[in-house]
Every structure is written in C-alpha cells, then in structure tokens.
Design a protein around this motif. Structure first.
Motif, PDB file in Angstrom:
ATOM      1  N   PRO A 160       0.814  -1.215   0.000  1.00 58.29           N
ATOM      2  CA  PRO A 160       0.000   0.000   0.000  1.00 58.29           C
ATOM      3  C   PRO A 160       0.853   1.273   0.000  1.00 58.29           C
ATOM      4  O   PRO A 160       1.928   1.298   0.604  1.00 58.29           O
ATOM      5  N   GLY A 161       0.362   2.296  -0.669  1.00 54.57           N
ATOM      6  CA  GLY A 161       1.105   3.551  -0.764  1.00 54.57           C
ATOM      7  C   GLY A 161       0.886   4.455   0.430  1.00 54.57           C
ATOM      8  O   GLY A 161       0.149   4.119   1.357  1.00 54.57           O
ATOM      9  N   PHE A 162       1.579   5.605   0.422  1.00 54.00           N
ATOM     10  CA  PHE A 162       1.283   6.751   1.291  1.00 54.00           C
ATOM     11  C   PHE A 162       1.843   6.692   2.707  1.00 54.00           C
ATOM     12  O   PHE A 162       2.011   7.715   3.332  1.00 54.00           O
ATOM     13  N   TYR A 163       2.138   5.506   3.259  1.00 53.86           N
ATOM     14  CA  TYR A 163       2.575   5.493   4.657  1.00 53.86           C
ATOM     15  C   TYR A 163       3.720   4.515   4.898  1.00 53.86           C
ATOM     16  O   TYR A 163       4.053   3.689   4.052  1.00 53.86           O
ATOM     17  N   GLY A 164       4.278   4.646   6.073  1.00 56.18           N
ATOM     18  CA  GLY A 164       5.291   3.726   6.567  1.00 56.18           C
ATOM     19  C   GLY A 164       5.241   3.845   8.080  1.00 56.18           C
ATOM     20  O   GLY A 164       4.221   4.274   8.625  1.00 56.18           O
ATOM     21  N   ALA A 165       6.334   3.485   8.752  1.00 61.92           N
ATOM     22  CA  ALA A 165       6.307   3.588  10.213  1.00 61.92           C
ATOM     23  C   ALA A 165       7.698   3.842  10.758  1.00 61.92           C
ATOM     24  O   ALA A 165       8.707   3.571  10.099  1.00 61.92           O
ATOM     25  N   LYS A 166       7.727   4.376  11.985  1.00 63.30           N
ATOM     26  CA  LYS A 166       8.990   4.513  12.707  1.00 63.30           C
ATOM     27  C   LYS A 166       9.384   3.131  13.225  1.00 63.30           C
ATOM     28  O   LYS A 166       8.565   2.198  13.191  1.00 63.30           O
ATOM     29  N   GLU A 167      10.593   3.028  13.749  1.00 61.25           N
ATOM     30  CA  GLU A 167      11.068   1.723  14.224  1.00 61.25           C
ATOM     31  C   GLU A 167      10.127   1.148  15.285  1.00 61.25           C
ATOM     32  O   GLU A 167       9.898  -0.063  15.345  1.00 61.25           O
ATOM     33  N   ASP A 168       9.538   2.032  16.114  1.00 57.86           N
ATOM     34  CA  ASP A 168       8.644   1.537  17.175  1.00 57.86           C
ATOM     35  C   ASP A 168       7.230   1.225  16.661  1.00 57.86           C
ATOM     36  O   ASP A 168       6.337   0.901  17.449  1.00 57.86           O
ATOM     37  N   GLY A 169       7.023   1.348  15.374  1.00 58.37           N
ATOM     38  CA  GLY A 169       5.729   0.960  14.806  1.00 58.37           C
ATOM     39  C   GLY A 169       4.751   2.121  14.611  1.00 58.37           C
ATOM     40  O   GLY A 169       3.689   1.940  14.000  1.00 58.37           O
ATOM     41  N   THR A 170       5.099   3.326  15.099  1.00 59.59           N
ATOM     42  CA  THR A 170       4.195   4.476  14.910  1.00 59.59           C
ATOM     43  C   THR A 170       4.056   4.792  13.423  1.00 59.59           C
ATOM     44  O   THR A 170       5.054   5.020  12.735  1.00 59.59           O
ATOM     45  N   VAL A 171       2.816   4.808  12.952  1.00 53.67           N
ATOM     46  CA  VAL A 171       2.587   5.040  11.526  1.00 53.67           C
ATOM     47  C   VAL A 171       2.804   6.509  11.174  1.00 53.67           C
ATOM     48  O   VAL A 171       2.386   7.416  11.901  1.00 53.67           O
ATOM     49  N   VAL A 172       3.481   6.739  10.053  1.00 55.54           N
ATOM     50  CA  VAL A 172       3.723   8.095   9.542  1.00 55.54           C
ATOM     51  C   VAL A 172       3.326   8.105   8.063  1.00 55.54           C
ATOM     52  O   VAL A 172       3.605   7.139   7.352  1.00 55.54           O
ATOM     53  N   THR A 173       2.678   9.181   7.621  1.00 54.66           N
ATOM     54  CA  THR A 173       2.344   9.268   6.195  1.00 54.66           C
ATOM     55  C   THR A 173       3.250  10.283   5.506  1.00 54.66           C
ATOM     56  O   THR A 173       3.814  11.160   6.144  1.00 54.66           O
ATOM     57  N   PHE A 174       3.331  10.144   4.188  1.00 56.04           N
ATOM     58  CA  PHE A 174       3.951  11.195   3.377  1.00 56.04           C
ATOM     59  C   PHE A 174       2.932  12.318   3.260  1.00 56.04           C
ATOM     60  O   PHE A 174       1.804  12.208   3.755  1.00 56.04           O
ATOM     61  N   SER A 175       3.282  13.390   2.527  1.00 50.78           N
ATOM     62  CA  SER A 175       2.279  14.437   2.320  1.00 50.78           C
ATOM     63  C   SER A 175       1.224  13.926   1.338  1.00 50.78           C
ATOM     64  O   SER A 175       1.397  12.861   0.732  1.00 50.78           O
ATOM     65  N   ARG A 176       0.139  14.687   1.175  1.00 50.92           N
ATOM     66  CA  ARG A 176      -0.976  14.229   0.344  1.00 50.92           C
ATOM     67  C   ARG A 176      -0.484  13.853  -1.059  1.00 50.92           C
ATOM     68  O   ARG A 176       0.395  14.492  -1.613  1.00 50.92           O
ATOM     69  N   GLY A 177      -1.081  12.813  -1.594  1.00 50.76           N
ATOM     70  CA  GLY A 177      -0.661  12.328  -2.916  1.00 50.76           C
ATOM     71  C   GLY A 177       0.583  11.456  -2.834  1.00 50.76           C
ATOM     72  O   GLY A 177       1.186  11.106  -3.841  1.00 50.76           O
ATOM     73  N   GLY A 178       0.962  11.079  -1.607  1.00 48.33           N
ATOM     74  CA  GLY A 178       2.251  10.426  -1.377  1.00 48.33           C
ATOM     75  C   GLY A 178       2.381   8.983  -1.842  1.00 48.33           C
ATOM     76  O   GLY A 178       3.474   8.422  -1.781  1.00 48.33           O
ATOM     77  N   SER A 179       1.317   8.368  -2.326  1.00 50.96           N
ATOM     78  CA  SER A 179       1.464   7.002  -2.846  1.00 50.96           C
ATOM     79  C   SER A 179       2.413   6.983  -4.043  1.00 50.96           C
ATOM     80  O   SER A 179       3.073   5.968  -4.304  1.00 50.96           O
ATOM     81  N   ASP A 180       2.481   8.091  -4.760  1.00 51.29           N
ATOM     82  CA  ASP A 180       3.445   8.206  -5.870  1.00 51.29           C
ATOM     83  C   ASP A 180       4.867   7.985  -5.356  1.00 51.29           C
ATOM     84  O   ASP A 180       5.699   7.401  -6.048  1.00 51.29           O
ATOM     85  N   ILE A 181       5.124   8.493  -4.150  1.00 48.99           N
ATOM     86  CA  ILE A 181       6.474   8.363  -3.579  1.00 48.99           C
ATOM     87  C   ILE A 181       6.732   6.899  -3.243  1.00 48.99           C
ATOM     88  O   ILE A 181       7.798   6.354  -3.533  1.00 48.99           O
ATOM     89  N   THR A 182       5.744   6.240  -2.627  1.00 45.24           N
ATOM     90  CA  THR A 182       5.918   4.816  -2.293  1.00 45.24           C
ATOM     91  C   THR A 182       6.250   4.019  -3.551  1.00 45.24           C
ATOM     92  O   THR A 182       7.166   3.189  -3.550  1.00 45.24           O
ATOM     93  N   GLY A 183       5.525   4.279  -4.627  1.00 38.89           N
ATOM     94  CA  GLY A 183       5.765   3.555  -5.880  1.00 38.89           C
ATOM     95  C   GLY A 183       7.209   3.711  -6.330  1.00 38.89           C
ATOM     96  O   GLY A 183       7.867   2.747  -6.746  1.00 38.89           O
ATOM     97  N   SER A 184       7.707   4.922  -6.204  1.00 37.31           N
ATOM     98  CA  SER A 184       9.062   5.213  -6.628  1.00 37.31           C
ATOM     99  C   SER A 184      10.090   4.498  -5.734  1.00 37.31           C
ATOM    100  O   SER A 184      11.095   3.965  -6.214  1.00 37.31           O
ATOM    101  N   ILE A 185       9.794   4.459  -4.436  1.00 35.11           N
ATOM    102  CA  ILE A 185      10.690   3.778  -3.484  1.00 35.11           C
ATOM    103  C   ILE A 185      10.734   2.271  -3.772  1.00 35.11           C
ATOM    104  O   ILE A 185      11.791   1.639  -3.742  1.00 35.11           O
ATOM    105  N   VAL A 186       9.570   1.716  -4.067  1.00 32.00           N
ATOM    106  CA  VAL A 186       9.505   0.276  -4.362  1.00 32.00           C
ATOM    107  C   VAL A 186      10.263  -0.012  -5.663  1.00 32.00           C
ATOM    108  O   VAL A 186      11.023  -0.986  -5.761  1.00 32.00           O
TER     109      VAL A 186
END
Ligand code: ASP
Length: 439
Positions: A167-193
């Motif tokens: 899934p796009g748009f988010y990830g997490a810190k080492e402790d599991g806290t979810v963090v999102t990119f800015s709006r429209g950020g699934s594009d960034i996830t795609g690029s990272i993958v």
C-alpha cells in the motif's frame, strides 16, 4: 523485467475501476509489484476515503460518535468487495481500527488505513502477497523518511515475493508508529519500491494520459507530451504537481528508472515517459508551457549595486528572515528583482521592506503585484535559433506586455512575467506559435 505499478485513487474508486486495474496488471506478467492508493472520488460530488478518514478521526479525537462515519467508510470498501465477488471480510480490521481510533492512535495512522485496506483487497483480488508498508517503509524518530534503511529492508522483503501489493502513502517509525507522506504520497511509495527492486519501469497509472503540452483549462485539447526529461519536468513543475507528486521523482531518478504516466481509463494510450536523458527530439521546439498567477516583483535599486559585495545576500536575507522563499531573481546592473508568491508575501510585506532597507540600504524599493510567471520549457530550444524571438513576437501580436524575461543558461527554459490578466492569452499565443503552427 520488473515493472512497479502504482494506481491512484480514481483508478481504484469502485469495483468497476478495480476490474480495469486487474485487467491491466494481468495483461503483463512483468507487472509484479502493485502500489495502490486509497479509493478516490467516484464522481465530482464524492469524497475521497482519505478525507473521510481524516474527518472520522477528528470526531474520534473530539470524543464524538465517530462510529457512524467509520461505518460509511466500511460501506465503501464492502461495495468494492461485493462488486468484485470476493470472499473477504474486513470486519476484524474495522474492529481494530475502531479501537485504535478510540485510543487516539494519531492522524497519520487514521489516514493510512485508506491505503492499507485497499491493499488487502487488491492482494486478495489479484492473488498476490500483501506487504504492510509499516513493515518496510521506514521513518526516523523525527518523522523524516529514512531512505537508506527503507531500501535495505524493502529490498530483502521483495526478494521473498515474486508478486506483491504494497500500500502507498505510509510507513512507520522503528517503534511501529505510523507516519504518512504528504498528500498524494502514494506516488512516492511507488518510486521507493521501484528503486528497491531495481525495476525496469515505474508505471504510474492515473486518470489522464500523461502530461499535456499546456493546461487543458486554457488550451482546448492540447497535445500530449510523449517523452520528457526529469529536468524539464522540474522546470514545468507548475503543471506537474497534480499529475505526479514532486518527491516521487528522486528515488527513481537516482536509480535511472523511467516513469511512465498511464491512464487506467485508456490503457491503450502510451502516456508520458519521464526519463533522465534522451536523444529523442521533442515533437515541437518546446516540450511544454506552464505558469502560475499570483506573484509580486520586489524591485530593489541601488546605485553601483554591481560593485557592492554581499548586496544580493543582504536582500535575500530579508526574505529568509521572514520565512519567504523566492521563485526567480533576475537582475540588472543597479537593480535586482525578487519574485515571491503574493499570498505568502502580502501579510509580511512591510516587515520585509523594512528589513531590506535596514540590511541593504537601497535607494528605492518598488513593488509590482498581480503578476503571472510562465515557463516555456524544452530541451529542443538549445539547438533551435530564434525561439525567444518567436515567443516575443507571438506575445506582442497577442497584445501581451512582457514585464520580465529570464533565460536560464542551460537554455532549457525561458521564464516570462506578465500581468495576471494577460496570463491565458500569453499561454495561448505561445502554444499557437509552437504547436499549432508546428514550428
Ligand atoms: N490517499 C492519499 C491522498 O489522498 C495518498 C494518495 O492518494 O497518494 O492524498
């Protein structure tokens, strides 16, 4: 060959859209890693699931009855599941989400559920593995994206799955806290993958057939751009932002992976290919023309400015002090002009002027507001004589008064300043001279 395919919200807004996406993925076995957004709008009056989640979570935070809102979100997913005839229940997932909302798990966690749940549906529908982005996309303690750690975790994880949905748009810190990119950020996830699996192509599927030479709200049926370089795209950022998240360029660009913008509703269209470099000439002398209204020119004049060491720095320091970024800065022998966004500048105008006076001691400061900036961009301009001449004669024929001209030394772009009122006419004149008349 590996292709990473990212699908935007409008491509996944309903079961009907999901099945188009399914056909696209199944038609090419190289499309191995899929990055979905959350369901977007099904029509103009609809609301994106991400916005529904933000709203629902706000109610939870205010200790209001958020369950009704959450039920509406569940209904959206269930209509996709039922429309695709899947044997999948998100009941348990929604119980967990409700409990976490009640426990105030955070705005980012809330928003991320849009992509998370859509990813589960997508993986089930395609028969692909599901990889929770929280396990593989890493943010640091400050909430900044950690590119290196992500790349090593993700690379290893992808090796274990030939076909997967992330899934796009988010990830997490080492402790599991979810963090999102800015709006429209699934594009960034795609690029990272794409970078992590060293993909041959990053396909970004949306609801337009790529970039257009000019804004369709100004030019009727403008031509599409077939190939554009990353640098050209950056220069045209005024038009790019709505098609592709700006930050999506960095991971793939560094890895030399092209991005192909494609249209889920017209999969036969080739779309736009974004590449690091190309010897393919663009169809026209210019690759694109884009612009934006709402700038102010701050003209700072001082006799013998050219010999005063540090003058430019002092002027810019005044903007920096008040947290204002500048867009362009053409200069003359005794003048420098700083173009800033009117919106950002208006509230701090007098403070900035007084800081310039104090720091740089200029003779005169002049303000010229309600300006638009237009970028005419093209790798073809370098090798074509008379491009600037043609632009300015077209503008003068269209009765447009040019207030500023700035050509970068790379000869990749020419920036033109005009009055806001002349903006549409100027774009039309430039488009006509280069595209309609095929020069
Ligand atoms: N769903 C998120 C948004 O609406 C991220 C994305 O679609 O890329 O901004």
């Amino acid at each position: 060959m590996i292709k990473v395919v990212k699908f935007g919200g409008s491509s996944l807004a309903s079961a009907g859209q999901f099945s188009k996406v399914g056909d696209i993925i199944r038609s090419d076995k190289h499309r191995r890693y899929v990055v979905p957004s959350a369901p977007g709008k099904r029509n103009d009056k609809d609301t994106k699931v991400t916005d529904m989640l933000y709203d629902c979570y706000e109610t939870a935070e205010e200790e209001g009855d958020f369950k009704i809102k959450l039920k509406k979100i569940k209904d959206r997913y269930n209509s996709i599941i039922n429309g695709l005839h899947l044997k999948l229940s998100l009941e348990e997932e929604f119980n967990i989400i409700a409990a976490n909302f009640a426990a105030k798990a955070g705005k980012d966690y809330a928003a991320s559920r849009g992509e998370y749940l859509n990813g589960i549906i997508m993986a089930n529908y395609l028969g692909f593995d599901f990889i929770d982005a929280a396990q593989v996309i890493r943010f640091d303690e400050q909430g900044e994206f950690d590119a290196d750690t992500t790349n090593s975790i993700l690379k290893e994880r992808l090796k274990q799955s030939e076909y997967a949905v992330i899934p796009g748009f988010y990830g997490a810190k080492e402790d599991g806290t979810v963090v999102t990119f800015s709006r429209g950020g699934s594009d960034i996830t795609g690029s990272i993958v794409a970078k992590a699996c060293r993909a041959d192509m990053y396909e970004n599927w949306t609801d337009v057939s790529g970039f257009l030479v000019a804004d369709p709200r100004i030019i009727k049926n403008p031509k599409a751009i077939k190939v554009i370089t990353y640098r050209e795209l950056r220069e045209l950022s005024y038009m790019g932002a709505t098609v592709l998240h700006e930050d999506a360029v960095f991971p793939v660009r560094k890895a030399g992976i092209p991005i192909n913008i494609r249209n889920t509703n017209a999969p036969e269209d080739e779309g736009t290919l974004i590449v690091e470099n190309t010897c393919q000439p663009s169809l026209y002398t210019i690759t694109g023309v884009a612009g934006k209204k709402g700038f102010v020119a701050v003209n700072v004049e001082k006799d013998m400015m050219n010999t005063e060491i540090g003058f430019g720095r002092k002027v810019l320091e005044a903007f920096e002090m008040h947290g204002i970024s500048f867009e362009h800065m053409p200069s003359g022998i005794d003048t420098m002009t700083v173009f800033v966004h009117q919106e950002e500048f208006a509230g701090k105008e007098q403070q900035v002027l007084s800081s310039i006076h104090r720091l740089a001691e200029p003779d005169v400061i002049d303000l010229d507001g309600d300006l638009a900036l237009i970028a005419v961009v093209g790798r073809g301009m370098k090798s074509t004589r008379g491009t600037a001449g043609r632009i300015f004669s077209a503008l003068s024929h269209a009765n447009v008064n040019v207030k500023m001209i700035d050509q970068g030394s790379s000869e990749l772009n020419i920036i033109i300043g005009v009055a806001n009122n002349d903006f549409d006419n100027a774009i039309k004149a430039i488009y006509d001279i280069f595209v309609e008349t095929q020069l």
